[in-house]
Design a protein around this motif. Structure first.
Motif, PDB file in Angstrom:
ATOM      1  N   GLN A   1     -16.279  -6.023   2.793  1.00  0.00           N
ATOM      2  CA  GLN A   1     -15.153  -5.441   2.068  1.00  0.00           C
ATOM      3  C   GLN A   1     -14.595  -4.219   2.794  1.00  0.00           C
ATOM      4  N   SER A   2     -15.475  -3.424   3.414  1.00  0.00           N
ATOM      5  CA  SER A   2     -14.987  -2.244   4.128  1.00  0.00           C
ATOM      6  C   SER A   2     -14.207  -2.636   5.373  1.00  0.00           C
TER       7      SER A   2
ATOM      8  N   ASP B   1     -10.042  -3.283   3.506  1.00  0.00           N
ATOM      9  CA  ASP B   1      -9.255  -2.086   3.797  1.00  0.00           C
ATOM     10  C   ASP B   1      -8.332  -2.270   4.989  1.00  0.00           C
ATOM     11  N   SER B   2      -8.228  -3.488   5.501  1.00  0.00           N
ATOM     12  CA  SER B   2      -7.426  -3.750   6.698  1.00  0.00           C
ATOM     13  C   SER B   2      -6.025  -4.219   6.333  1.00  0.00           C
ATOM     14  N   SER B   3      -5.078  -3.888   7.197  1.00  0.00           N
ATOM     15  CA  SER B   3      -3.716  -4.392   7.016  1.00  0.00           C
ATOM     16  C   SER B   3      -3.673  -5.845   7.476  1.00  0.00           C
TER      17      SER B   3
END
Length: 56
Positions: A17-18, A22-24
Protein backbone atom coordinates in the motif's frame (compact mmCIF):
# COMPACT_ATOMS: atom_id res chain seq x y z
CA UNK A 1 2.56 -19.69 14.09
CA UNK A 2 -0.72 -18.25 12.85
CA UNK A 3 0.16 -14.93 14.47
CA UNK A 4 3.48 -14.86 12.62
CA UNK A 5 1.76 -15.52 9.30
CA UNK A 6 -0.81 -12.81 10.07
CA UNK A 7 1.88 -10.24 10.98
CA UNK A 8 3.94 -11.11 7.92
CA UNK A 9 0.90 -10.80 5.67
CA UNK A 10 0.00 -7.47 7.27
CA UNK A 11 3.55 -6.19 6.75
CA UNK A 12 3.49 -7.19 3.08
CA UNK A 13 0.11 -5.51 2.66
CA UNK A 14 1.34 -2.33 4.37
CA UNK A 15 4.45 -2.23 2.20
CA UNK A 16 2.42 -2.77 -0.97
CA UNK A 17 0.00 0.00 0.00
CA UNK A 18 2.85 2.41 0.73
CA UNK A 19 4.42 1.72 -2.67
CA UNK A 20 1.30 1.29 -4.79
CA UNK A 21 -1.40 3.25 -2.96
CA UNK A 22 0.56 6.47 -2.62
CA UNK A 23 1.81 6.49 -6.22
CA UNK A 24 0.52 8.57 -9.09
CA UNK A 25 -0.66 6.91 -12.28
CA UNK A 26 2.66 7.54 -14.01
CA UNK A 27 4.57 6.03 -11.08
CA UNK A 28 2.28 2.97 -11.10
CA UNK A 29 2.95 2.46 -14.81
CA UNK A 30 6.70 2.71 -14.25
CA UNK A 31 6.55 0.25 -11.33
CA UNK A 32 4.45 -2.18 -13.37
CA UNK A 33 6.84 -1.99 -16.33
CA UNK A 34 9.86 -2.57 -14.09
CA UNK A 35 8.18 -5.57 -12.45
CA UNK A 36 7.24 -7.06 -15.80
CA UNK A 37 10.63 -6.44 -17.40
CA UNK A 38 12.54 -7.90 -14.47
CA UNK A 39 10.21 -10.86 -14.18
CA UNK A 40 9.27 -10.00 -10.62
CA UNK A 41 5.58 -9.56 -11.43
CA UNK A 42 5.13 -13.30 -11.68
CA UNK A 43 6.05 -14.09 -8.05
CA UNK A 44 5.28 -10.70 -6.46
CA UNK A 45 1.65 -10.15 -7.52
CA UNK A 46 0.27 -13.51 -6.25
CA UNK A 47 2.23 -13.14 -2.99
CA UNK A 48 0.75 -9.69 -2.42
CA UNK A 49 -2.78 -10.88 -3.23
CA UNK A 50 -2.39 -13.83 -0.85
CA UNK A 51 -0.96 -11.56 1.86
CA UNK A 52 -3.86 -9.13 1.48
CA UNK A 53 -6.36 -12.00 1.86
CA UNK A 54 -4.59 -13.30 4.98
CA UNK A 55 -4.19 -9.81 6.45
CA UNK A 56 -7.93 -9.23 6.36
Amino acid sequence: MAGLVQRTAQSIDDMWQSVWGDSSTAEKIIIAIILIVTGLAIPVIPIVWLARIIAR
